[in-house]
Design a protein around this motif. Sequence first.
Motif, PDB file in Angstrom:
ATOM      1  N   UNK A 284      -5.922 -29.734 -15.093  1.00  0.00           N
ATOM      2  CA  UNK A 284      -6.970 -30.524 -14.439  1.00  0.00           C
ATOM      3  C   UNK A 284      -8.145 -29.636 -14.001  1.00  0.00           C
ATOM      4  N   UNK A 285      -7.844 -28.376 -13.682  1.00  0.00           N
ATOM      5  CA  UNK A 285      -8.865 -27.474 -13.152  1.00  0.00           C
ATOM      6  C   UNK A 285      -9.407 -26.484 -14.177  1.00  0.00           C
ATOM      7  N   UNK A 286      -8.710 -26.309 -15.280  1.00  0.00           N
ATOM      8  CA  UNK A 286      -9.098 -25.279 -16.243  1.00  0.00           C
ATOM      9  C   UNK A 286      -9.186 -25.864 -17.654  1.00  0.00           C
ATOM     10  N   UNK A 287      -9.861 -25.125 -18.529  1.00  0.00           N
ATOM     11  CA  UNK A 287      -9.938 -25.427 -19.964  1.00  0.00           C
ATOM     12  C   UNK A 287     -10.304 -26.875 -20.269  1.00  0.00           C
ATOM     13  N   UNK A 288     -11.510 -27.296 -19.926  1.00  0.00           N
ATOM     14  CA  UNK A 288     -11.924 -28.661 -20.275  1.00  0.00           C
ATOM     15  C   UNK A 288     -11.911 -28.902 -21.783  1.00  0.00           C
ATOM     16  N   UNK A 289     -11.956 -27.807 -22.568  1.00  0.00           N
ATOM     17  CA  UNK A 289     -11.919 -27.949 -24.030  1.00  0.00           C
ATOM     18  C   UNK A 289     -10.616 -28.596 -24.501  1.00  0.00           C
ATOM     19  N   UNK A 290      -9.585 -28.537 -23.657  1.00  0.00           N
ATOM     20  CA  UNK A 290      -8.277 -29.075 -24.027  1.00  0.00           C
ATOM     21  C   UNK A 290      -8.332 -30.558 -24.380  1.00  0.00           C
ATOM     22  N   UNK A 291      -9.355 -31.248 -23.901  1.00  0.00           N
ATOM     23  CA  UNK A 291      -9.473 -32.682 -24.178  1.00  0.00           C
ATOM     24  C   UNK A 291      -9.515 -32.965 -25.678  1.00  0.00           C
ATOM     25  N   UNK A 292      -9.943 -31.964 -26.449  1.00  0.00           N
ATOM     26  CA  UNK A 292     -10.056 -32.153 -27.900  1.00  0.00           C
ATOM     27  C   UNK A 292      -8.702 -32.349 -28.574  1.00  0.00           C
ATOM     28  N   UNK A 293      -7.611 -31.890 -27.926  1.00  0.00           N
ATOM     29  CA  UNK A 293      -6.287 -32.020 -28.556  1.00  0.00           C
ATOM     30  C   UNK A 293      -5.303 -32.750 -27.643  1.00  0.00           C
ATOM     31  N   UNK A 294      -5.812 -33.522 -26.692  1.00  0.00           N
ATOM     32  CA  UNK A 294      -4.916 -34.222 -25.769  1.00  0.00           C
ATOM     33  C   UNK A 294      -4.066 -35.281 -26.471  1.00  0.00           C
ATOM     34  N   UNK A 295      -4.489 -35.726 -27.635  1.00  0.00           N
ATOM     35  CA  UNK A 295      -3.708 -36.714 -28.371  1.00  0.00           C
ATOM     36  C   UNK A 295      -2.609 -36.083 -29.222  1.00  0.00           C
ATOM     37  N   UNK A 296      -2.565 -34.765 -29.261  1.00  0.00           N
ATOM     38  CA  UNK A 296      -1.509 -34.092 -30.012  1.00  0.00           C
ATOM     39  C   UNK A 296      -0.155 -34.428 -29.384  1.00  0.00           C
ATOM     40  N   UNK A 297       0.854 -34.789 -30.185  1.00  0.00           N
ATOM     41  CA  UNK A 297       2.150 -35.199 -29.623  1.00  0.00           C
ATOM     42  C   UNK A 297       2.831 -34.134 -28.781  1.00  0.00           C
ATOM     43  N   UNK A 298       2.722 -32.871 -29.176  1.00  0.00           N
ATOM     44  CA  UNK A 298       3.331 -31.806 -28.371  1.00  0.00           C
ATOM     45  C   UNK A 298       2.643 -31.691 -27.021  1.00  0.00           C
ATOM     46  N   UNK A 299       1.322 -31.744 -27.031  1.00  0.00           N
ATOM     47  CA  UNK A 299       0.557 -31.660 -25.792  1.00  0.00           C
ATOM     48  C   UNK A 299       0.895 -32.834 -24.883  1.00  0.00           C
TER      49      UNK A 299
ATOM     50  N   UNK B 226       3.463 -26.919 -22.358  1.00  0.00           N
ATOM     51  CA  UNK B 226       2.764 -26.449 -23.549  1.00  0.00           C
ATOM     52  C   UNK B 226       1.260 -26.614 -23.361  1.00  0.00           C
ATOM     53  N   UNK B 227       0.857 -27.734 -22.803  1.00  0.00           N
ATOM     54  CA  UNK B 227      -0.557 -27.953 -22.521  1.00  0.00           C
ATOM     55  C   UNK B 227      -1.091 -26.868 -21.589  1.00  0.00           C
TER      56      UNK B 227
END
Length: 253
Positions: free
Chosen positions: A142-157, A163-164
């Motif tokens: 929630x506080x770091x790596x806003x870029x992570x939104x690009x792969x939030x739909x990945x099943x592992x994430x 892992x996220x």
Amino acid sequence: MGRRKSHGSSKSKQHVTHQRQLSLAKRNEINALCEKLFVCEYAFHTALSINSAYVTQLWDNYVEISTILEKVKRLEEMKTESPKRSQGIGQFINWLKENGANLDGASVAEFPGYDLGLKAERNFQENELILRIPRGLIFSTHNAAPELIAILNDPLIQHMPQVALAIALLIERHKENSKWKPYLDILPTTYMTVLYMTAADMIELKGSPTLEAALKQCRNIARQYSYFNKVFQNNNNAVSAILRDVFTYERYW
């Protein structure tokens, strides 16, 4: 995720890890090995109860995975400087205070034989507050790596929050001017987990009920690494742009 590489603490240095570019031949070889890791699976048609044949199958799978990973690590080997964590203490304390943390009477110090820890600089009364850390300084997705939104739909994430968090940490480690640099620079580089054990160490667990869990943990991390290697190599998004050329097995585990 496990190993984290330290970098220099100078504010004038960029937060990006500079490394040699892998040749196309090496990259292709790593990708092929990752495919082998991903399908390197033993059959689960045996009974779920622990028996000698089942454990033997687990062990053989572990040995096969370890052999592949040794080849991967040799191909991915990157020479980077790893200053002592203690060199970043001063900058880390300043970063905490600048961002609203209260450490009155406490500090981070190096303890011989125990690495870094929290040190009391004065006597504290019973129930007295020792430190206060603002929620905004808690490293999280929630506080770091806003870029992570690009792969939030990945099943592992989606199904594995840890892992996220690991991917978020790698993103912040390898992007320029990360606000988390002082924190990342004092993280440990190794941990006391089975992922850091050699086969000779692991064999000492034979006969122990912990062996099955240890072998499965090593297998799962290897599969996660191979999975994300493919994701970052084959996708064009903000996360892949940062991690494509710096994502390695040793940095993930």
